[in-house]
Design an enzyme around this catalytic site. Structure first.
Site, PDB file in Angstrom:
ATOM      1  N   CYS A  95      18.081  21.883  46.119  1.00  0.00           N
ATOM      2  CA  CYS A  95      18.319  23.329  46.034  1.00  0.00           C
ATOM      3  C   CYS A  95      19.003  23.865  47.281  1.00  0.00           C
ATOM      4  O   CYS A  95      19.816  24.791  47.194  1.00  0.00           O
ATOM      5  CB  CYS A  95      17.006  24.064  45.810  1.00  0.00           C
ATOM      6  SG  CYS A  95      16.147  23.633  44.273  1.00  0.00           S
TER       7      CYS A  95
ATOM      8  N   GLU B  52      12.241  30.315  43.140  1.00  0.00           N
ATOM      9  CA  GLU B  52      13.365  29.791  43.906  1.00  0.00           C
ATOM     10  C   GLU B  52      14.408  29.346  42.908  1.00  0.00           C
ATOM     11  O   GLU B  52      14.143  28.486  42.064  1.00  0.00           O
ATOM     12  CB  GLU B  52      12.959  28.622  44.798  1.00  0.00           C
ATOM     13  CG  GLU B  52      14.116  28.120  45.653  1.00  0.00           C
ATOM     14  CD  GLU B  52      13.778  26.884  46.447  1.00  0.00           C
ATOM     15  OE1 GLU B  52      14.485  25.867  46.285  1.00  0.00           O
ATOM     16  OE2 GLU B  52      12.799  26.935  47.218  1.00  0.00           O
TER      17      GLU B  52
END
Length: 496
Positions: free
Chosen positions: A271, A237
């Protein structure tokens, strides 16, 4: 800097005041190799442990996380600088996620019957074999949740884990190791190797059978190439420039409140937090007024009390990144509606929640990930323009749509791994039974859901043939066999 290196230890400092937090021993490349070898030995026995017994460990871990909530919160805050409410969200997500994964692992890993080559005569099953030792490199912004949930899925799949936490947050990873041991995880299966990524990362890649990374796109590319050279699996990620769309039919009060949280939680160091907002011009002024009011009311504080809405940035480096983006935008004509300055009077790395308008392409903040409490707001003439501009990015991690009636349709046209309707990120992030990850330069592979578990396995097909072989019988010519088999496959195709 957050950590000062010595030959054998590193000093971790609190972002709240840049004060001393603790010294931790630094692993060497040799230590990484030993950790991986030890984990490999333990993994062989763990792989033979029934899945339900593995799951019992993580059900106990979920309970221990809730029991030790305050101790974990203190550790997260002292190393990351985030507000207590944001740390609480991380801890609760870990407790829930670990439990969901424990509940669903057995069904996800169960052997499945598949149609065989020849009906009745071929019995075919698909099973999932653990890859072995999973290397993990985790970030400083979610120092407990990501290692806990990623490790849970890897370990439930029958693997061992060697975790290299970020150098700014090693003690939270070590606390997780203590909780796993208390939960009954066999010794050797979970190894923590603190130290700088540049020093330990290459050895970890060389020593593991699969690598899970969360961090920047630039580093993710390097690690992907290293894993490709060894032909081992890799999942990541990576970065994001996440967009929100506020449509003309949105509940503006809900959108303003939800986006103030979605942009500035964790001081924007999430994120999946929102860095771009596209607002229908019909409601642009009304939304901006409410959004500015909500943002202005946020409480920027440091410390362990519950009053803060956002806390400190993690380091001087992150503060410099945020300051550079805002100063560059201001110098090129962007408007600073709210915020726009550091707050050393509150904490050495604190920065005000900031709303920018009039952002244009030449500005760094337009396309680069800021990873701080900064959001740019744009007016758009149509729904189609909002979708096109949201998709006009090399990233594709998360998106948010605010609409009373159009949310589902618009969500399906967005190029992002997760899309939230009338929420910024928590709805998808907390849906642990569904996959989460990025498209484009935001990563590859997924965490959460069956996908997040099965990526740590190798599919294996076992097929048993009985009564008749798949070859010409004795005494039958190849041509005759081909004619019979062709008619048989034609018949099966009509049925299937």
């Amino acid at each position: 800097m957050t950590a000062t290196m010595t030959p054998a230890t590193m000093t971790v400092r609190r972002p709240f005041d840049n004060g001393f937090h603790g010294d931790v021993e630094v692993a060497t490349p040799h230590d990484v190799r030993v950790a991986a070898a030890t984990a490999g030995v333990a993994q062989a026995e763990w792989a033979d442990t029934p899945v339900r017994e593995r799951a019992a460990v993580f059900k106990r871990l979920a309970s221990l996380i809730l029991r030790d909530r305050d101790r974990i919160l203190d550790s997260i805050q002292d190393e990351s600088g985030k507000a207590r409410l944001n740390a609480f969200e991380e801890v609760m997500d870990a407790a829930r996620g670990v439990r969901v994964f424990a509940n669903t692992a057995a069904s996800a890993l169960a052997e499945q019957r598949r149609p065989g080559a020849i009906p009745v005569l071929t019995r075919t099953v698909e099973r999932h074999v653990p890859v072995g030792v999973v290397g993990m490199i985790s970030p400083w912004n979610y120092p407990f949740n990501l290692p806990a949930t990623d490790s849970a899925q890897a370990l439930l799949a029958g693997n061992a884990v060697v975790l290299k936490p970020d150098s700014q947050t090693p003690f939270t990873a070590l606390l997780l190791a203590d909780l796993l041991a208390e939960a009954g995880l066999p010794a050797g299966l979970f190894q923590v190797v603190p130290g700088p990524g540049a020093q330990l990362g290459p050895t970890l890649v060389d020593s593991c059978d699969y690598l899970m990374f969360t961090g920047s796109t630039a580093v993710g590319r390097e690690l992907a190439q290293a894993c490709a050279r060894r032909l081992i699996g890799f999942s990541a990620e990576l970065g994001g420039k996440n967009a929100a769309l506020v449509l003309a039919d949105a509940d503006l009060a809900a959108a303003a409140s939800g986006l103030a949280r979605g942009c500035f939680a964790g001081a924007g160091q999430v994120c999946v937090s929102i860095e771009r907002i596209y607002v229908a011009n019909e409601v642009y002024g009304a939304f901006l007024t409410q959004f500015a009011a909500r943002t202005r009311a946020l409480r920027l504080q440091v410390g362990h009390d519950w009053d803060a809405d956002l806390g400190s940035l993690v380091s001087a480096k992150q503060l410099q990144q945020v300051t550079r983006h805002v100063d560059d935008a201001r110098a090129q004509g962007a408007g600073v509606l709210i915020g726009g300055r550091p707050r050393p009077d509150i904490g050495p790395f604190c920065y005000e929640p900031t709303i920018l308008t009039g952002v244009t392409e030449p500005m760094q903040v337009c396309r680069e990930e800021t990873f701080g409490p900064v959001v740019s707001v744009y007016g758009v003439d149509s729904e189609a323009e909002a979708i096109a501009r949201a998709n006009d990015s090399s990233y594709g991690l998360n998106a948010s749509v605010w609409s009373r009636r159009r949310g589902e349709e618009v969500a399906r046209r967005l190029r992002a791994g997760t899309v939230n309707i009338n929420e910024s990120y928590a709805a998808a992030f907390g849906s642990h039974a569904a996959p989460m990850g990025g498209m484009g330069e935001s990563g590859q592979g997924r965490r959460h859901g069956a996908s997040g578990l099965l990526k740590y396995t190798e599919p294996q097909t076992i097929a048993r043939q009985r009564l008749a072989r798949i070859a010409p019988p004795d005494g039958v010519s190849n041509r005759a066999f081909a004619e019979v088999l062709s008619r048989g496959i034609a018949a099966m195709n009509r049925v299937l």
